[in-house]
Design a protein around this motif. Structure first.
Motif, PDB file in Angstrom:
ATOM      1  N   VAL A 181      -5.776  -0.567 -10.165  1.00 33.03           N
ATOM      2  CA  VAL A 181      -5.154  -0.521 -11.490  1.00 33.03           C
ATOM      3  C   VAL A 181      -3.686  -0.123 -11.320  1.00 33.03           C
ATOM      4  O   VAL A 181      -3.389   0.811 -10.582  1.00 33.03           O
ATOM      5  CB  VAL A 181      -5.859   0.574 -12.340  1.00 33.03           C
ATOM      6  CG1 VAL A 181      -5.155   0.776 -13.661  1.00 33.03           C
ATOM      7  CG2 VAL A 181      -7.333   0.261 -12.556  1.00 33.03           C
ATOM      8  N   PRO A 182      -2.757  -0.806 -11.977  1.00 28.65           N
ATOM      9  CA  PRO A 182      -1.353  -0.388 -11.862  1.00 28.65           C
ATOM     10  C   PRO A 182      -1.127   0.995 -12.482  1.00 28.65           C
ATOM     11  O   PRO A 182      -1.755   1.337 -13.487  1.00 28.65           O
ATOM     12  CB  PRO A 182      -0.583  -1.458 -12.644  1.00 28.65           C
ATOM     13  CG  PRO A 182      -1.582  -2.067 -13.558  1.00 28.65           C
ATOM     14  CD  PRO A 182      -2.914  -1.957 -12.880  1.00 28.65           C
ATOM     15  N   ALA A 183      -0.220   1.759 -11.878  1.00 32.45           N
ATOM     16  CA  ALA A 183       0.037   3.131 -12.331  1.00 32.45           C
ATOM     17  C   ALA A 183       0.686   3.173 -13.708  1.00 32.45           C
ATOM     18  O   ALA A 183       0.491   4.110 -14.460  1.00 32.45           O
ATOM     19  CB  ALA A 183       0.932   3.849 -11.325  1.00 32.45           C
ATOM     20  N   ASN A 184       1.476   2.144 -14.023  1.00 27.71           N
ATOM     21  CA  ASN A 184       2.051   2.077 -15.368  1.00 27.71           C
ATOM     22  C   ASN A 184       1.280   1.065 -16.186  1.00 27.71           C
ATOM     23  O   ASN A 184       1.386  -0.143 -15.973  1.00 27.71           O
ATOM     24  CB  ASN A 184       3.534   1.705 -15.327  1.00 27.71           C
ATOM     25  CG  ASN A 184       4.173   1.724 -16.715  1.00 27.71           C
ATOM     26  OD1 ASN A 184       3.548   2.141 -17.693  1.00 27.71           O
ATOM     27  ND2 ASN A 184       5.414   1.275 -16.799  1.00 27.71           N
ATOM     28  N   LYS A 239     -14.626   3.169  -9.600  1.00 23.48           N
ATOM     29  CA  LYS A 239     -13.587   4.156  -9.288  1.00 23.48           C
ATOM     30  C   LYS A 239     -12.201   3.530  -9.415  1.00 23.48           C
ATOM     31  O   LYS A 239     -11.984   2.389  -9.003  1.00 23.48           O
ATOM     32  CB  LYS A 239     -13.767   4.674  -7.855  1.00 23.48           C
ATOM     33  CG  LYS A 239     -15.024   5.498  -7.648  1.00 23.48           C
ATOM     34  CD  LYS A 239     -14.887   6.331  -6.363  1.00 23.48           C
ATOM     35  CE  LYS A 239     -16.170   7.066  -6.054  1.00 23.48           C
ATOM     36  NZ  LYS A 239     -17.183   6.199  -5.373  1.00 23.48           N
ATOM     37  N   ILE A 240     -11.278   4.337  -9.918  1.00 20.67           N
ATOM     38  CA  ILE A 240      -9.895   3.880 -10.092  1.00 20.67           C
ATOM     39  C   ILE A 240      -9.130   4.051  -8.788  1.00 20.67           C
ATOM     40  O   ILE A 240      -9.177   5.113  -8.166  1.00 20.67           O
ATOM     41  CB  ILE A 240      -9.181   4.711 -11.180  1.00 20.67           C
ATOM     42  CG1 ILE A 240      -9.859   4.519 -12.541  1.00 20.67           C
ATOM     43  CG2 ILE A 240      -7.699   4.384 -11.231  1.00 20.67           C
ATOM     44  CD1 ILE A 240      -9.443   5.568 -13.570  1.00 20.67           C
ATOM     45  N   ARG A 241      -8.417   3.003  -8.381  1.00 24.58           N
ATOM     46  CA  ARG A 241      -7.461   3.119  -7.282  1.00 24.58           C
ATOM     47  C   ARG A 241      -6.115   2.703  -7.849  1.00 24.58           C
ATOM     48  O   ARG A 241      -5.955   1.561  -8.283  1.00 24.58           O
ATOM     49  CB  ARG A 241      -7.864   2.183  -6.134  1.00 24.58           C
ATOM     50  CG  ARG A 241      -6.939   2.244  -4.950  1.00 24.58           C
ATOM     51  CD  ARG A 241      -7.333   3.388  -4.068  1.00 24.58           C
ATOM     52  NE  ARG A 241      -6.404   3.593  -2.972  1.00 24.58           N
ATOM     53  CZ  ARG A 241      -6.528   4.574  -2.092  1.00 24.58           C
ATOM     54  NH1 ARG A 241      -7.526   5.419  -2.164  1.00 24.58           N
ATOM     55  NH2 ARG A 241      -5.658   4.712  -1.136  1.00 24.58           N
ATOM     56  N   PHE A 242      -5.157   3.618  -7.869  1.00 27.62           N
ATOM     57  CA  PHE A 242      -3.864   3.284  -8.459  1.00 27.62           C
ATOM     58  C   PHE A 242      -3.011   2.466  -7.500  1.00 27.62           C
ATOM     59  O   PHE A 242      -3.106   2.600  -6.280  1.00 27.62           O
ATOM     60  CB  PHE A 242      -3.105   4.556  -8.853  1.00 27.62           C
ATOM     61  CG  PHE A 242      -3.741   5.292  -9.998  1.00 27.62           C
ATOM     62  CD1 PHE A 242      -3.864   4.693 -11.247  1.00 27.62           C
ATOM     63  CD2 PHE A 242      -4.213   6.595  -9.828  1.00 27.62           C
ATOM     64  CE1 PHE A 242      -4.448   5.371 -12.310  1.00 27.62           C
ATOM     65  CE2 PHE A 242      -4.797   7.275 -10.883  1.00 27.62           C
ATOM     66  CZ  PHE A 242      -4.924   6.672 -12.129  1.00 27.62           C
ATOM     67  N   CYS A 243      -2.160   1.636  -8.090  1.00 27.88           N
ATOM     68  CA  CYS A 243      -1.217   0.823  -7.327  1.00 27.88           C
ATOM     69  C   CYS A 243       0.135   0.934  -8.019  1.00 27.88           C
ATOM     70  O   CYS A 243       0.193   1.085  -9.241  1.00 27.88           O
ATOM     71  CB  CYS A 243      -1.708  -0.622  -7.329  1.00 27.88           C
ATOM     72  SG  CYS A 243      -0.615  -1.761  -6.479  1.00 27.88           S
ATOM     73  N   LEU A 279      -0.193   6.650 -15.591  1.00 25.86           N
ATOM     74  CA  LEU A 279      -1.632   6.971 -15.551  1.00 25.86           C
ATOM     75  C   LEU A 279      -1.970   8.080 -14.546  1.00 25.86           C
ATOM     76  O   LEU A 279      -2.693   9.017 -14.898  1.00 25.86           O
ATOM     77  CB  LEU A 279      -2.459   5.706 -15.267  1.00 25.86           C
ATOM     78  CG  LEU A 279      -2.379   4.604 -16.333  1.00 25.86           C
ATOM     79  CD1 LEU A 279      -3.127   3.347 -15.874  1.00 25.86           C
ATOM     80  CD2 LEU A 279      -2.941   5.095 -17.663  1.00 25.86           C
ATOM     81  N   PRO A 280      -1.445   8.032 -13.300  1.00 23.49           N
ATOM     82  CA  PRO A 280      -1.847   9.078 -12.338  1.00 23.49           C
ATOM     83  C   PRO A 280      -1.452  10.484 -12.777  1.00 23.49           C
ATOM     84  O   PRO A 280      -2.087  11.458 -12.366  1.00 23.49           O
ATOM     85  CB  PRO A 280      -1.095   8.688 -11.058  1.00 23.49           C
ATOM     86  CG  PRO A 280      -0.783   7.252 -11.209  1.00 23.49           C
ATOM     87  CD  PRO A 280      -0.577   7.022 -12.673  1.00 23.49           C
TER      88      PRO A 280
END
Ligand SMILES: *Cc1c(COP(=O)(O)O)cnc(C)c1O
Length: 364
Positions: A80-83, A98-102, A313-314
């Motif tokens: 998922v993109p961080a913004n 599970k979320i993995r930020f990019c 998001l993070p």
């Protein structure tokens, strides 16, 4: 005075058609399901260029249902993109993944392809490509990375109705794609609404099943699902408004081009549009090191502004449990600089010029 958005002005411009559509739905008591919903689903699928469109209650549901339709391995990671808006990441968790930020890139703020490659691991099952601010993600790169790594692709197109990547509409590139018809989106209902589009018979079947309590035929539930419907009134309103979407998007694009021309001489960073895409400028987002002062000044001159999004998001409290180190992300470093200028089909060249003169006064 320049409004950030003007839903009333838009309604006034198409009032008779909208009022007629609403009266028809009520006269026919076609409130849930029925011909207005099927007609809009067909019209929107044709517009985007997909085989299927499934109307649902909102864009958040659309994401959750789309993710669930893919039957990804339980507990796997989705990138998922961080913004983005929290709906994008919420849908991952709410579906059991599970979320993995990019990171996002710093030109047009869509998902960073370089960072995407780094975030993939053995437990990754899918990528959510958010066409943020109406600018299409690089779907060639994303699809080729997905293919190499055997990942599914979900396009979150909530901000990008009518946007194109290499002359094809967004929503046609992923395994599934989702749209929101929240009133303020480029194509907005008069309440909540959303949809899932796909060319896959399987994912379309699954989506419709999940959105309708797991049943294809009334009372024959082959699994558990939920209730998520686009209602008849919203569908009829959307059918009228879809006829104007291209014209309204053109106004946004022209306004964005004018902003870019008029504001390039000031100490702000303007968005850069790739030349192989058509962005539909859901938002025109600039960056300023002096954001709060600029906002105060613009607001004092009657120019409304927004921030999308004030906290990446993070950094949200909701995700304080996630241990992934995102401190080097551009999206994190730049969140305090993002500033959205007025954007919509209400915007006139005079408005853009007025804003430019306020910038002139601020920066001299
Ligand atoms: C608006 C939006 C959503 C959620 O749509 P709703 O209809 O408000 O539930 C999801 N993703 C993005 C990127 C959005 O902008």
């Amino acid at each position: 005075m320049v409004k950030f958005l003007d839903l009333k002005g838009q309604y006034d411009s198409i009032k008779s058609e909208i009022d007629f559509a609403i009266a028809s739905v009520i006269n026919e008591t076609a409130f849930v399901g029925g011909k207005y919903v099927s007609a809009f689903e067909e019209q929107f699928a044709n517009y985007i260029g997909t085989k299927h469109c499934i109307g649902v209650a909102n864009g958040t549901d659309a994401l959750e249902i789309a993710i669930q339709s893919l039957n990804l391995p339980i507990g796997s990671e989705i990138i998922v993109p961080a913004n983005s808006f929290i709906a994008t990441s919420e849908a991952v968790t709410n579906s059991g993944y599970k979320i993995r930020f990019c990171d996002n890139n710093s030109d047009n703020y869509t998902i960073s392809i370089d960072d995407l490659k780094k975030q993939i691991n053995d437990n990754t099952s899918a990528i959510i490509a958010v066409h943020l601010y109406g600018h299409p993600c690089d779907m060639n790169e994303i699809n080729s990375i997905a293919k190499t790594n055997n990942l599914k692709v979900i396009e979150d197109s909530a901000q990008a109705h009518g946007a194109e990547f290499e002359n094809k509409k967004v929503g046609t590139f992923g395994d599934v794609a989702t749209f929101s018809f929240y009133p303020g989106k480029n194509l907005g209902a008069y309440g909540d609404g959303g949809c899932i589009v796909t060319n896959s018979d399987e994912f379309a079947f699954n989506s419709r099943l999940i959105a309708n309590h797991g049943s294809k035929e009334k009372y024959l539930h082959i699994r558990e699902g939920r209730n998520s419907r686009l209602d008849g009134l919203q569908a009829a309103i959307l059918s009228v408004k879809l006829n104007y979407l291209d014209v309204w998007n053109e106004i946004r694009i022209n306004s964005a081009n004018l902003y870019t021309e008029l504001l390039s001489k000031y100490d702000v960073i303007l968005p850069k549009t790739k030349n192989n895409v058509k962005s539909v400028f859901h938002l025109y987002v600039i960056r300023s090191k002096n954001r709060q002062k600029l906002i105060n000044y613009l607001n004092s001159k009657g120019i409304q502004t927004g921030i999308h999004y004030p906290i990446s998001l993070p950094n949200l409290t909701a995700y304080s449990y996630i241990s992934q180190d995102t401190s080097k992300f551009n999206a994190i470093k730049q969140e305090s600089e993002l500033l959205s200028l007025p954007m919509g089909d209400h915007l006139t060249p005079e408005n853009a010029n007025e804003i430019a003169s306020v910038f002139e006064a601020f920066f001299i």
